[in-house]
Design a protein around this motif. Structure first.
Motif, PDB file in Angstrom:
ATOM      1  N   CYS A  88      32.742  46.495  43.589  1.00 37.07           N
ATOM      2  CA  CYS A  88      33.329  47.685  43.655  1.00 37.07           C
ATOM      3  C   CYS A  88      33.865  47.046  45.446  1.00 37.07           C
ATOM      4  O   CYS A  88      33.467  46.067  46.048  1.00 37.07           O
ATOM      5  CB  CYS A  88      32.184  48.449  44.743  1.00 37.07           C
ATOM      6  SG  CYS A  88      30.645  47.181  45.410  1.00 37.07           S
ATOM      7  N   GLN A  89      34.501  47.825  45.977  1.00 31.78           N
ATOM      8  CA  GLN A  89      34.816  48.135  47.013  1.00 31.78           C
ATOM      9  C   GLN A  89      33.706  47.093  48.327  1.00 31.78           C
ATOM     10  O   GLN A  89      32.662  47.476  49.151  1.00 31.78           O
ATOM     11  CB  GLN A  89      36.047  49.226  48.277  1.00 31.78           C
ATOM     12  CG  GLN A  89      36.477  48.747  48.908  1.00 31.78           C
ATOM     13  CD  GLN A  89      37.071  49.927  49.264  1.00 31.78           C
ATOM     14  OE1 GLN A  89      37.389  51.296  48.633  1.00 31.78           O
ATOM     15  NE2 GLN A  89      38.341  49.549  50.593  1.00 31.78           N
ATOM     16  N   GLY A 102      36.581  39.491  42.007  1.00 29.45           N
ATOM     17  CA  GLY A 102      38.173  38.998  41.614  1.00 29.45           C
ATOM     18  C   GLY A 102      38.303  38.646  41.863  1.00 29.45           C
ATOM     19  O   GLY A 102      39.447  38.082  42.174  1.00 29.45           O
ATOM     20  N   HIS A 103      38.738  39.197  43.594  1.00 31.55           N
ATOM     21  CA  HIS A 103      39.376  39.103  44.685  1.00 31.55           C
ATOM     22  C   HIS A 103      39.373  38.358  45.566  1.00 31.55           C
ATOM     23  O   HIS A 103      39.814  38.962  46.762  1.00 31.55           O
ATOM     24  CB  HIS A 103      40.795  40.035  44.111  1.00 31.55           C
ATOM     25  CG  HIS A 103      41.393  40.948  43.378  1.00 31.55           C
ATOM     26  ND1 HIS A 103      42.236  40.512  42.365  1.00 31.55           N
ATOM     27  CD2 HIS A 103      40.951  42.128  42.269  1.00 31.55           C
ATOM     28  CE1 HIS A 103      42.521  40.677  40.932  1.00 31.55           C
ATOM     29  NE2 HIS A 103      41.576  41.244  40.762  1.00 31.55           N
ATOM     30  N   LEU A 104      38.632  37.468  45.558  1.00 30.76           N
ATOM     31  CA  LEU A 104      37.971  36.772  46.821  1.00 30.76           C
ATOM     32  C   LEU A 104      39.236  35.815  47.395  1.00 30.76           C
ATOM     33  O   LEU A 104      40.313  35.099  46.592  1.00 30.76           O
ATOM     34  CB  LEU A 104      36.616  36.634  46.777  1.00 30.76           C
ATOM     35  CG  LEU A 104      35.119  37.113  46.010  1.00 30.76           C
ATOM     36  CD1 LEU A 104      34.324  36.569  46.390  1.00 30.76           C
ATOM     37  CD2 LEU A 104      35.229  38.075  47.194  1.00 30.76           C
ATOM     38  N   THR A 105      39.119  35.951  48.384  1.00 31.43           N
ATOM     39  CA  THR A 105      40.187  35.363  49.268  1.00 31.43           C
ATOM     40  C   THR A 105      39.443  34.049  49.192  1.00 31.43           C
ATOM     41  O   THR A 105      38.235  33.957  49.934  1.00 31.43           O
ATOM     42  CB  THR A 105      40.579  35.992  50.976  1.00 31.43           C
ATOM     43  OG1 THR A 105      39.572  36.278  51.910  1.00 31.43           O
ATOM     44  CG2 THR A 105      41.533  37.523  50.897  1.00 31.43           C
ATOM     45  N   ARG A 106      40.091  33.138  50.164  1.00 34.62           N
ATOM     46  CA  ARG A 106      39.835  31.496  51.022  1.00 34.62           C
ATOM     47  C   ARG A 106      38.987  32.122  51.520  1.00 34.62           C
ATOM     48  O   ARG A 106      37.343  31.403  51.919  1.00 34.62           O
ATOM     49  CB  ARG A 106      41.067  30.661  50.893  1.00 34.62           C
ATOM     50  CG  ARG A 106      39.944  29.281  51.683  1.00 34.62           C
ATOM     51  CD  ARG A 106      41.483  28.756  51.325  1.00 34.62           C
ATOM     52  NE  ARG A 106      40.680  26.938  51.912  1.00 34.62           N
ATOM     53  CZ  ARG A 106      40.553  27.051  53.585  1.00 34.62           C
ATOM     54  NH1 ARG A 106      41.050  27.447  54.069  1.00 34.62           N
ATOM     55  NH2 ARG A 106      40.351  25.502  53.624  1.00 34.62           N
ATOM     56  N   GLU A 107      38.745  33.021  52.998  1.00 33.34           N
ATOM     57  CA  GLU A 107      37.950  33.114  54.080  1.00 33.34           C
ATOM     58  C   GLU A 107      35.989  33.366  52.910  1.00 33.34           C
ATOM     59  O   GLU A 107      35.334  33.532  53.545  1.00 33.34           O
ATOM     60  CB  GLU A 107      38.637  34.088  54.757  1.00 33.34           C
ATOM     61  CG  GLU A 107      39.636  33.996  55.232  1.00 33.34           C
ATOM     62  CD  GLU A 107      40.000  34.386  56.558  1.00 33.34           C
ATOM     63  OE1 GLU A 107      39.625  35.761  56.809  1.00 33.34           O
ATOM     64  OE2 GLU A 107      41.112  33.979  57.324  1.00 33.34           O
TER      65      GLU A 107
END
Length: 402
Positions: free
Chosen positions: A383-384, A299-304
């Motif tokens: 998960c992480q 839910g918190h993926l970066t653009r990369e």
């Protein structure tokens, strides 16, 4: 005249006594065989009723007369219509290949599939044996339907299909289904880089369920999450199948199938490729140095990370497309495979080999045959993310290329 009548009567009596003597001798021989069977096989502990029935049979009974011992085979449709009048297009629609490729396969398998004639009947010719198997694999029709079409029995179709599939696995698999190496591996890596924009990729791995009839033993193991009985076909694909693992029950997780496959063992030993390359997998597989998967959606993926996941998903379409073309070309795999469980891996493997044969020789694929890829419905890991320098470096590279 009276003397002649007495001679005829004596002759008839003689033949009657001879027939009775032969019948008694045959009964005694059957009894000796039964006693020998009882002594050698120790069947005294069997069901008494079955043993009594065996004794009655051995003592003889009325002779059984059969109206038909063997049915006459008809090769008219294949020999005189298919081979002589069908165009390449007609032949391709029914057997999924042109006549030239068919003749090529016949030449390769001739020495394995040749059968000698017997005193009862002539053997089925090798071209017709291969055509029977290809027609059943391509259509998935009932055995009796194929039998009526080719003028043989349903039992013959069953035996022919198993024989031909085994011959394909024994003869053609080592030539057409191998993991790329050397120049071919470099071409594969270059192809993924040019077409899909994913560098140092040697292929993609995925699994597909092949529906089967419910097995007698351990049927719960074969009942998959989609609600039917199946076995798993794991395939590593560039544009061809380069490695397969067939036979695990449908309830087994994809990651377990991978860990028990030959490709995993070779990759862990570092003998899979002779240049640094990775295989692409989906969320069901573990993240390994040689197996690259997408960033887990927390839910918190970066653009990369989003761009990387898109590139990886696009490059993985090769394996999904390969499964769709495989099942579309050989329709027996897109429906329930009604063969014994022991024969399922051979039939599936033969279809993969034939798929590669058709692709290598440039056989056209009709898009109307395409079967949609399995709806995997693999839950994304929340998960992480597993640290991986190579994946992070590729993610930064993809952003720079945008």
């Amino acid at each position: 005249m009276a003397g002649e009548a007495e001679a005829i009567m004596l002759q008839q009596v003689f033949f009657l006594l001879l027939m009775i003597f032969n019948q008694r001798r045959q009964r005694m021989q059957r009894r000796r065989r039964l006693r020998r069977f009882v002594r050698d096989r120790r069947v005294l502990g069997l069901n008494p009723a079955a043993l009594a029935a065996a004794i009655v049979i051995a003592q003889g009974g009325p002779q059984i007369y059969r109206s038909v011992w063997t049915r006459e085979r008809s090769h008219h449709w294949f020999q005189h219509i298919v081979l002589e009048t069908y165009t390449d297009i007609d032949f391709y629609r029914r057997f999924r290949m042109r006549k030239a490729i068919f003749r090529f396969i016949v030449t390769d398998l001739q020495h394995v599939l040749h059968r000698s004639d017997t005193r009862l009947r002539a053997a089925i010719p090798v071209p017709q044996r291969i055509a029977i198997a290809l027609y059943w694999l391509a259509s998935g029709d009932l055995l009796r339907t194929v039998a009526d079409l080719f003028g043989v029995s349903a039992a013959s179709v069953c035996h022919v299909v198993h024989d031909v599939c085994q011959a394909i696995v024994d003869v053609l698999l080592p030539r057409y289904l191998t993991f790329p190496s050397g120049e071919r591996l470099r071409e594969t890596v270059q192809g993924y880089g040019e077409k899909w924009g994913f560098p140092q990729c040697a292929g993609a791995v995925d699994g597909s369920h092949i529906a089967i009839k419910a097995p007698v033993d351990g049927r719960t193991d074969f009942f998959n999450r989609k609600g039917y009985y199946s076995i798993i076909l794991q395939g590593v694909v560039d544009h061809l199948f380069t490695d397969i693992n067939v036979g695990w029950p449908g309830s087994v997780h994809d990651a377990r199938v991978l860990r028990n496959s030959s490709i995993f063992e070779r990759a862990e030993r570092g003998t899979c490729t002779n240049i640094p390359a990775v295989i692409l997998g989906d969320a069901a597989y573990p993240h390994l140095p040689w197996l690259m998967k997408a960033y887990p959606d927390n839910g918190h993926l970066t653009r990369e990370q989003l761009i990387f996941n898109y590139r990886l998903s696009r490059a993985r379409m090769t394996v999904e497309c390969a499964f769709g073309r495989l099942k579309g070309r050989w329709r027996c795999l897109s429906k329930r495979l009604d063969v014994d469980l022991d024969h399922v891996p051979t039939v599936v493997t033969a279809c993969c080999v034939l798929h590669n044969v058709c692709e290598v020789h440039g056989e056209h694929f009709d898009d109307q045959w395409l079967v949609p890829a399995d709806d995997r419905q693999v839950p994304m890991q929340r998960c992480q993310a597993v640290p991986n320098a190579s994946r992070d470096a590729l993610a930064r590279l993809f952003v720079d290329e945008e």
